[in-house]
Design an enzyme around this catalytic site. Structure first.
Site, mmCIF file in Angstrom:
data_model
loop_
_atom_site.group_PDB
_atom_site.id
_atom_site.type_symbol
_atom_site.label_atom_id
_atom_site.label_comp_id
_atom_site.label_asym_id
_atom_site.label_seq_id
_atom_site.Cartn_x
_atom_site.Cartn_y
_atom_site.Cartn_z
ATOM 1 N N ARG A 164 48.509 49.122 44.602
ATOM 2 C CA ARG A 164 48.421 47.718 44.222
ATOM 3 C C ARG A 164 49.193 47.472 42.925
ATOM 4 O O ARG A 164 49.082 48.241 41.975
ATOM 5 C CB ARG A 164 46.934 47.399 44.034
ATOM 6 N N PHE A 180 35.341 41.097 47.708
ATOM 7 C CA PHE A 180 35.102 42.250 46.842
ATOM 8 C C PHE A 180 33.672 42.736 47.079
ATOM 9 O O PHE A 180 32.746 41.927 47.134
ATOM 10 C CB PHE A 180 35.304 41.819 45.393
ATOM 11 N N ASP A 219 34.981 32.571 44.215
ATOM 12 C CA ASP A 219 35.206 33.580 43.196
ATOM 13 C C ASP A 219 36.698 33.566 42.863
ATOM 14 O O ASP A 219 37.539 33.798 43.747
ATOM 15 C CB ASP A 219 34.750 34.954 43.715
ATOM 16 N N TYR A 248 38.377 39.573 32.175
ATOM 17 C CA TYR A 248 39.174 40.734 31.733
ATOM 18 C C TYR A 248 40.403 40.993 32.584
ATOM 19 O O TYR A 248 41.129 41.926 32.319
ATOM 20 C CB TYR A 248 38.305 41.992 31.661
ATOM 21 N N LYS A 249 40.630 40.191 33.639
ATOM 22 C CA LYS A 249 41.813 40.411 34.482
ATOM 23 C C LYS A 249 42.983 39.603 33.910
ATOM 24 O O LYS A 249 43.459 39.881 32.820
ATOM 25 C CB LYS A 249 41.476 40.083 35.928
HETATM 26 C C1 PLP Z 1 36.901 42.104 39.587
HETATM 27 C C2 PLP Z 1 35.978 41.367 40.495
HETATM 28 C C3 PLP Z 1 34.620 41.289 40.221
HETATM 29 C C4 PLP Z 1 34.052 42.031 39.045
HETATM 30 O O1 PLP Z 1 32.727 41.777 38.841
HETATM 31 P P1 PLP Z 1 32.011 42.293 37.521
HETATM 32 O O2 PLP Z 1 30.641 41.850 37.658
HETATM 33 O O3 PLP Z 1 32.739 41.701 36.361
HETATM 34 O O4 PLP Z 1 32.145 43.790 37.481
HETATM 35 C C5 PLP Z 1 33.816 40.535 41.068
HETATM 36 N N1 PLP Z 1 34.339 39.902 42.135
HETATM 37 C C6 PLP Z 1 35.648 39.971 42.432
HETATM 38 C C7 PLP Z 1 36.192 39.242 43.596
HETATM 39 C C8 PLP Z 1 36.504 40.724 41.630
HETATM 40 O O5 PLP Z 1 37.785 40.812 41.923
#
Ligand code: PLP
Length: 400
Positions: A359, A116, A187, A212-213
């Site tokens: 997705r 990400f 992660d 939040y996911k």
């Molecule tokens: C959703 C996601 C994030 C989100 O990071 P925030 O700091 O909460 O905005 C980070 N890394 C990955 C791999 C994600 O999927």
């Protein structure tokens, strides 16, 4: 679904709007009745009624640990090894700088091009801020194992690819990194609450993930952070803040780290968000992640079969082998953004990731097989009628 289906009960615990099939819980989990009630209580009875006494009387001060323990159970970590707080990006910064401080002369942060973007930005900018010659090396996901060598300080990966759902073998890559003398950061943003994870068995050194996911903590919910228990006492946090101090209310002028993973806490936790996440996590009581995984695979397989039979214009972007996927399925379609907007207008919410990925996330807690079939039928209609040509679906919003 059978009479003993555990997901009939979990589904009733969510407050999804009528007529909506929600296949975007991999991006933002839905509201639960428990979270709604808890936030109302945290606002009225706790903040309103207790005022500052809430820190002790409502145990606000313990929430980063108690919420962390609930998440620990879902990611195969022992109680006391996970704390909740900050965002995933900030937690990644904290564990990365801690790991680099432990990694001696090694300079390479190894990651992959499917990671990400925020993870890559954090690593790039942390390396620059440290000014000690660290560099981020990005290779293709399939090339990660071969790229682990004696220069690698930290292997920093996201287990499940946000675009394609491709899943890394966490245990095998961690072993390989350790054999090469490197530390690992995983992660779990698209893993926690989506599939069984065993941080302890994998030997992972650090992990972070999202509240939040699949954990349904609400927009901007606190994230989480794990440190392998036998490393935690050696970790030097930066920034070190008062919530991670050994004695926050002694107000000493110098920093002394708290015991264990608690030293990774920094500032005052967001109690309203933390309360929502805390309540949302109780939905997992009595639910085995293996059961969630089985259902998630059944839903994903059914969706792929239905879409491939009905929508020849779409190309599967996810691995075909369910064992190599997380809990999402992605398809490539050049007009994917507009097609997704048209599908959302038809009551099926998924999302779009540039350049051409449609997705769909499958969260068995509230998504059933009939939803999956209906979603595929509506997708067929959107494509068959070329609704993506309609101008109202073609303007890109700020958030996709
Ligand atoms: C959703 C996601 C994030 C989100 O990071 P925030 O700091 O909460 O905005 C980070 N890394 C990955 C791999 C994600 O999927």
């Amino acid at each position: 679904m059978t009479a003993h289906d555990p997901f009939l009960a979990t589904r009733r615990q969510f407050a999804l709007p009528d007529g909506v099939i929600y296949l975007d819980g991999n991006s933002l989990g839905p509201l639960s009745h428990a979270a709604r009630a808890r936030v109302a209580r945290a606002v009225e009875a706790e903040w309103g009624g207790m005022l500052i006494r809430g820190w002790n009387e409502a145990n606000w001060i313990d929430l980063p640990r108690t919420v962390g323990d609930k998440i620990a159970r879902l990611v195969g970590a022992p109680a006391g090894s996970v704390v909740a707080g900050d965002s995933t990006s900030m937690n990644l910064y904290k564990v990365l700088t801690a790991a680099l401080a432990m990694a001696g002369e090694r300079t390479v942060i190894l990651s992959d091009s499917g990671n990400f973007p925020t993870d890559l930005y954090v690593a790039e900018t942390a390396a620059a801020a440290l000014g000690r010659g660290h560099a981020l090396r990005i290779v293709a996901p399939e090339a990660v194992a071969e790229a682990i060598d004696a220069r690698v300080a930290v292997l920093m990966l996201t287990e499940v690819d946000y675009r394609t759902g491709r899943r890394h073998d966490m245990a095998a890559l961690t072993r390989r990194a350790h054999d090469a003398g490197a530390l690992t950061i995983w992660d779990l943003a698209h893993s926690a609450g989506a599939l069984p994870i065993d941080l302890t068995a994998a030997g992972a050194d650090f992990a972070v993930g999202c509240g939040y996911k699949y954990l349904n903590g609400g927009p901007g919910a606190p994230a989480f952070l794990y440190v392998r228990p036998d490393l935690a006492e050696r970790v030097s946090p930066a920034p070190g803040g008062w919530m991670g101090h050994a004695a926050p209310f002694a107000f000493e002028t110098g920093y002394r780290p708290a015991a264990g993973v608690e030293r990774m806490l920094v500032g005052t936790p967001p109690i309203l968000s933390m309360s929502a996440l805390d309540a949302a996590l109780d939905i997992w009581d009595g639910i085995a992640m293996e059961t969630v995984r089985q259902r998630s695979i059944a839903l994903s397989e059914r969706f792929i079969a239905e879409v491939e039979a009905r929508c020849p214009a779409l190309a599967l972007a996810s691995p075909r082998d369910p064992a190599a996927r997380g809990s999402q399925v992605s398809f490539r379609f050049a007009e994917g953004y507009a097609a997704m907007q048209a599908l959302i207008a038809d009551g099926v919410i998924g999302d779009f990731r540039a350049p051409d990925i449609m997705r769909f996330g499958f969260a068995p807690l509230y998504v059933g097989e009939e939803d999956v079939v209906t979603a595929a039928e509506r997708l067929e209609r959107v494509l068959g009628e070329e609704r993506w040509r309609q101008p109202q679906f073609r303007t890109r919003a700020k958030v996709t």
